[in-house]
Design a protein around this motif. Structure first.
Motif, PDB file in Angstrom:
ATOM      1  N   VAL A   9       6.440  14.524 -13.571  1.00  0.00           N
ATOM      2  CA  VAL A   9       7.732  13.830 -13.548  1.00  0.00           C
ATOM      3  C   VAL A   9       8.574  14.300 -12.361  1.00  0.00           C
ATOM      4  CG1 VAL A   9       9.902  13.506 -14.790  1.00  0.00           C
ATOM      5  CG2 VAL A   9       7.728  13.394 -16.029  1.00  0.00           C
ATOM      6  N   THR A  10       8.579  15.600 -12.113  1.00  0.00           N
ATOM      7  CA  THR A  10       9.359  16.138 -10.993  1.00  0.00           C
ATOM      8  C   THR A  10       8.817  15.650  -9.659  1.00  0.00           C
ATOM      9  OG1 THR A  10       9.806  18.121 -12.303  1.00  0.00           O
ATOM     10  CG2 THR A  10      10.245  18.239  -9.951  1.00  0.00           C
ATOM     11  N   ALA A  11       7.488  15.628  -9.526  1.00  0.00           N
ATOM     12  CA  ALA A  11       6.881  15.161  -8.274  1.00  0.00           C
ATOM     13  C   ALA A  11       7.214  13.699  -8.013  1.00  0.00           C
ATOM     14  CB  ALA A  11       5.368  15.360  -8.326  1.00  0.00           C
ATOM     15  N   TYR A  12       7.150  12.874  -9.055  1.00  0.00           N
ATOM     16  CA  TYR A  12       7.520  11.463  -8.899  1.00  0.00           C
ATOM     17  C   TYR A  12       8.993  11.315  -8.546  1.00  0.00           C
ATOM     18  CZ  TYR A  12       3.132   9.375 -10.467  1.00  0.00           C
ATOM     19  OH  TYR A  12       1.826   8.955 -10.553  1.00  0.00           O
ATOM     20  N   GLN A  68       0.820  -1.208   0.000  1.00  0.00           N
ATOM     21  CA  GLN A  68       0.000   0.000   0.000  1.00  0.00           C
ATOM     22  C   GLN A  68       0.855   1.258   0.000  1.00  0.00           C
ATOM     23  OE1 GLN A  68      -4.173   0.699   1.071  1.00  0.00           O
ATOM     24  NE2 GLN A  68      -3.313   0.785   3.126  1.00  0.00           N
ATOM     25  N   LEU A  69       2.000   1.236   0.677  1.00  0.00           N
ATOM     26  CA  LEU A  69       2.901   2.378   0.661  1.00  0.00           C
ATOM     27  C   LEU A  69       3.416   2.632  -0.753  1.00  0.00           C
ATOM     28  CD1 LEU A  69       4.615   4.558   2.052  1.00  0.00           C
ATOM     29  CD2 LEU A  69       6.321   2.790   2.535  1.00  0.00           C
ATOM     30  N   VAL A  70       3.788   1.571  -1.462  1.00  0.00           N
ATOM     31  CA  VAL A  70       4.275   1.722  -2.835  1.00  0.00           C
ATOM     32  C   VAL A  70       3.180   2.294  -3.735  1.00  0.00           C
ATOM     33  CG1 VAL A  70       5.124   0.480  -4.856  1.00  0.00           C
ATOM     34  CG2 VAL A  70       5.987  -0.099  -2.585  1.00  0.00           C
ATOM     35  N   LEU A  71       1.962   1.805  -3.589  1.00  0.00           N
ATOM     36  CA  LEU A  71       0.859   2.311  -4.408  1.00  0.00           C
ATOM     37  C   LEU A  71       0.554   3.774  -4.103  1.00  0.00           C
ATOM     38  CD1 LEU A  71      -1.610  -0.725  -4.443  1.00  0.00           C
ATOM     39  CD2 LEU A  71      -0.103   0.062  -6.269  1.00  0.00           C
ATOM     40  N   LEU A  72       0.634   4.149  -2.836  1.00  0.00           N
ATOM     41  CA  LEU A  72       0.414   5.554  -2.490  1.00  0.00           C
ATOM     42  C   LEU A  72       1.483   6.437  -3.113  1.00  0.00           C
ATOM     43  CD1 LEU A  72      -0.612   5.329   1.286  1.00  0.00           C
ATOM     44  CD2 LEU A  72      -2.087   5.790  -0.675  1.00  0.00           C
ATOM     45  N   GLY A  73       2.723   5.919  -3.186  1.00  0.00           N
ATOM     46  CA  GLY A  73       3.782   6.683  -3.823  1.00  0.00           C
ATOM     47  C   GLY A  73       3.531   6.921  -5.302  1.00  0.00           C
ATOM     48  N   PHE A  74       2.751   6.030  -5.937  1.00  0.00           N
ATOM     49  CA  PHE A  74       2.390   6.223  -7.342  1.00  0.00           C
ATOM     50  C   PHE A  74       1.133   7.072  -7.502  1.00  0.00           C
ATOM     51  CE2 PHE A  74       5.124   2.508  -8.011  1.00  0.00           C
ATOM     52  CZ  PHE A  74       5.796   2.890  -9.158  1.00  0.00           C
ATOM     53  N   VAL A  75       0.183   6.948  -6.582  1.00  0.00           N
ATOM     54  CA  VAL A  75      -1.117   7.600  -6.754  1.00  0.00           C
ATOM     55  C   VAL A  75      -1.078   9.071  -6.353  1.00  0.00           C
ATOM     56  CG1 VAL A  75      -3.505   7.629  -5.939  1.00  0.00           C
ATOM     57  CG2 VAL A  75      -2.417   5.454  -6.523  1.00  0.00           C
ATOM     58  N   VAL A  76      -0.515   9.380  -5.184  1.00  0.00           N
ATOM     59  CA  VAL A  76      -0.616  10.739  -4.636  1.00  0.00           C
ATOM     60  C   VAL A  76       0.057  11.786  -5.518  1.00  0.00           C
ATOM     61  CG1 VAL A  76      -0.132  12.195  -2.643  1.00  0.00           C
ATOM     62  CG2 VAL A  76      -0.833   9.825  -2.303  1.00  0.00           C
ATOM     63  N   PRO A  77       1.320  11.598  -5.935  1.00  0.00           N
ATOM     64  CA  PRO A  77       1.902  12.634  -6.812  1.00  0.00           C
ATOM     65  C   PRO A  77       1.133  12.803  -8.111  1.00  0.00           C
ATOM     66  CG  PRO A  77       3.624  11.216  -5.914  1.00  0.00           C
ATOM     67  CD  PRO A  77       2.316  10.566  -5.590  1.00  0.00           C
ATOM     68  N   GLY A  78       0.599  11.711  -8.655  1.00  0.00           N
ATOM     69  CA  GLY A  78      -0.157  11.821  -9.895  1.00  0.00           C
ATOM     70  C   GLY A  78      -1.442  12.606  -9.743  1.00  0.00           C
ATOM     71  N   GLY A 130      -1.988   5.962  10.590  1.00  0.00           N
ATOM     72  CA  GLY A 130      -1.510   7.304  10.899  1.00  0.00           C
ATOM     73  C   GLY A 130      -0.274   7.648  10.085  1.00  0.00           C
ATOM     74  N   PHE A 131       0.603   6.677   9.923  1.00  0.00           N
ATOM     75  CA  PHE A 131       1.790   6.863   9.083  1.00  0.00           C
ATOM     76  C   PHE A 131       1.396   7.154   7.642  1.00  0.00           C
ATOM     77  CE2 PHE A 131       4.296   4.472   5.957  1.00  0.00           C
ATOM     78  CZ  PHE A 131       5.500   5.150   6.009  1.00  0.00           C
ATOM     79  N   TYR A 132       0.371   6.466   7.136  1.00  0.00           N
ATOM     80  CA  TYR A 132      -0.100   6.728   5.768  1.00  0.00           C
ATOM     81  C   TYR A 132      -0.602   8.166   5.622  1.00  0.00           C
ATOM     82  CZ  TYR A 132       0.039   1.730   4.649  1.00  0.00           C
ATOM     83  OH  TYR A 132       0.444   0.441   4.406  1.00  0.00           O
ATOM     84  N   LEU A 133      -1.312   8.666   6.615  1.00  0.00           N
ATOM     85  CA  LEU A 133      -1.848  10.028   6.528  1.00  0.00           C
ATOM     86  C   LEU A 133      -0.728  11.059   6.425  1.00  0.00           C
ATOM     87  CD1 LEU A 133      -4.790   9.898   9.122  1.00  0.00           C
ATOM     88  CD2 LEU A 133      -4.928   9.770   6.629  1.00  0.00           C
ATOM     89  N   VAL A 134       0.323  10.895   7.244  1.00  0.00           N
ATOM     90  CA  VAL A 134       1.450  11.833   7.190  1.00  0.00           C
ATOM     91  C   VAL A 134       2.149  11.745   5.837  1.00  0.00           C
ATOM     92  CG1 VAL A 134       3.666  12.445   8.231  1.00  0.00           C
ATOM     93  CG2 VAL A 134       1.763  11.736   9.687  1.00  0.00           C
ATOM     94  N   THR A 135       2.337  10.521   5.335  1.00  0.00           N
ATOM     95  CA  THR A 135       3.011  10.336   4.049  1.00  0.00           C
ATOM     96  C   THR A 135       2.193  10.921   2.908  1.00  0.00           C
ATOM     97  OG1 THR A 135       3.984   8.289   4.912  1.00  0.00           O
ATOM     98  CG2 THR A 135       4.073   8.630   2.536  1.00  0.00           C
ATOM     99  N   VAL A 136       0.888  10.712   2.943  1.00  0.00           N
ATOM    100  CA  VAL A 136       0.014  11.277   1.908  1.00  0.00           C
ATOM    101  C   VAL A 136       0.077  12.796   1.934  1.00  0.00           C
ATOM    102  CG1 VAL A 136      -2.418  11.591   1.271  1.00  0.00           C
ATOM    103  CG2 VAL A 136      -1.530   9.302   1.726  1.00  0.00           C
ATOM    104  N   PHE A 137       0.114  13.370   3.134  1.00  0.00           N
ATOM    105  CA  PHE A 137       0.178  14.823   3.248  1.00  0.00           C
ATOM    106  C   PHE A 137       1.447  15.368   2.590  1.00  0.00           C
ATOM    107  CE2 PHE A 137       1.748  18.503   5.721  1.00  0.00           C
ATOM    108  CZ  PHE A 137       0.753  19.413   5.406  1.00  0.00           C
TER     109      PHE A 137
END
Length: 288
Positions: free
Chosen positions: A175-178, A67-77, A147-154
Motif C-alpha cells: 500500500v505504501t509503495a503504491y 503502458q506507463l499506467v500499467l507499469l505503475g500498477f505492476v512494478v510496485p506490486g 529508455g524512459f520506461y527503464l528509468v521509471t521501472v528502476f
C-alpha cells in the motif's frame, strides 16, 4: 568465469519458470492489445472501412500512456514484498548468514523483479509495429519512450524494495509503495498545475505580489514537471508542457533521468542499511 549471485539465480528461476509468469504476461498483453484494438475500432467507426494514417500518432501516445499506467500498477506490486516476504517466511535471518552482503541481496531482489518487467515491456514491441505501418512516428521517439520506461521501472522498483525493507508486513509495504508511486505520477503533476495557476492568478493581480515570488514559483513548476512521468513522457512524444520560461540547461528527460537514478540509488543504499544486523534503523513500534 565469475559465479552468478545465487539469490539472483534463484529469484530469476522462480519468476520465469512458473505458470503464473506466462499468465501474467498474457494478461498484460491482452490489456494493452485491447486498448489498441479499441482505439482503432473507434477510429474506423468515424471513417467506415478506413483507419486514417494521421491517427497513428494518437495511437502511439495512447499506447505509451497506457503502458506507463500499467507499469505503475505492476512494478510496485512485484517489488513491495521481496524483503518483507522473506521476513514473513522467517527466512531473512538465514539469508543474512550467507556470504552475500545486504547490498547484494537488495540488488538481486531488484534485478530479478525488474528483469520480468523489462520482459513485459519488450513483449509489447509487436504492438508498436502497428504504428510504424502507418508512419508519423520517428524510431528515435520509440527508443526514447523505452529508455524512459527503464528509468521509471528502476525508481518504482527501488521504492518497492525500500518499503519492503522498512515494513514488516507485505500488505502495508504494498500500500505504501503504491501511494508513493501515485504521489510521483499524479501528485507532482497536480501540484505543478496548481502552482502554475496560482502564478497566473498573481500576475493578473488576483493575489498580493508579496504572497508568491513569481521567479521562484516558475522554477518550482518547471522542476515538478521535469520529474513527473506523465509530463516527461509527453515531452518525449513532442507535446508541450507547462510554459514557465525556465531553463535548467538540460532537457526534461535528462533532469528526470538524473533525479530518478540518484533517488533510486539512495533508496537502495538505505534499504541495504536496514538489513544490517544490529545496524541503526528506525522501527515502527506498532505491528506493521
Amino acid at each position: 568465469m565469475a559465479e552468478i549471485n545465487p539469490v539472483l539465480l534463484k529469484e530469476l528461476r522462480q519468476r520465469f519458470r512458473t505458470g503464473k509468469t506466462a499468465w501474467l504476461l498474457a494478461l498484460y498483453l491482452l490489456v494493452i492489445g485491447a486498448f489498441v484494438l479499441g482505439f482503432m475500432y473507434l477510429s474506423w467507426r468515424g471513417s467506415p472501412g478506413i483507419f486514417q494514417p494521421d491517427r497513428s500518432r494518437s495511437l502511439f501516445i495512447m499506447l505509451s500512456v497506457t503502458q506507463l499506467v500499467l507499469l505503475g500498477f505492476v512494478v510496485p506490486g512485484l517489488t513491495a514484498g521481496v524483503i518483507s516476504g522473506e521476513r514473513e517466511r522467517q527466512t531473512l535471518n538465514v539469508l543474512l548468514t550467507t556470504r552475500l552482503t545486504p547490498r547484494q541481496i537488495i540488488w538481486s531482489k531488484l534485478v530479478s523483479a525488474c528483469a520480468f518487467v523489462v520482459l513485459l515491456v519488450a513483449a509489447t514491441l509487436p504492438l508498436y509495429s502497428i504504428v510504424f505501418m502507418y508512419g508519423g512516428i520517428a524510431p528515435a521517439q520509440v527508443l526514447g519512450v523505452f529508455g524512459f520506461y527503464l528509468v521509471t521501472v528502476f525508481l518504482f522498483g527501488c521504492i518497492g524494495v525500500a518499503c519492503s525493507s522498512f515494513f514488516k508486513r507485505t500488505g502495508v509495504s504494498t500500500v505504501t509503495a503504491y501511494g508513493l508511486a501515485f504521489a510521483l505520477a499524479a501528485g507532482t503533476g497536480f501540484l505543478a498545475v496548481f502552482l502554475h495557476e496560482m502564478n497566473r492568478l498573481q500576475a493578473r493581480g488576483g493575489i498580493s505580489p508579496e504572497t508568491w515570488h513569481p521567479a521562484f514559483l516558475a522554477w518550482v513548476v518547471e522542476f515538478l514537471q521535469d520529474i513527473n512521468p506523465v509530463f516527461v513522457l509527453m515531452q518525449i512524444l513532442g507535446e508541450n508542457g507547462i510554459p514557465t520560461g525556465v531553463n535548467f540547461g538540460l532537457p526534461g528527460w535528462a533532469v528526470y533521468t538524473l533525479v530518478y537514478l540518484a533517488a533510486g540509488l539512495l533508496l537502495l543504499h538505505w534499504s541495504a542499511r536496514l538489513l544490517l544486523p544490529g545496524g541503526k534503523r528506525r522501527r515502527i513500534t506498532m505491528d506493521v
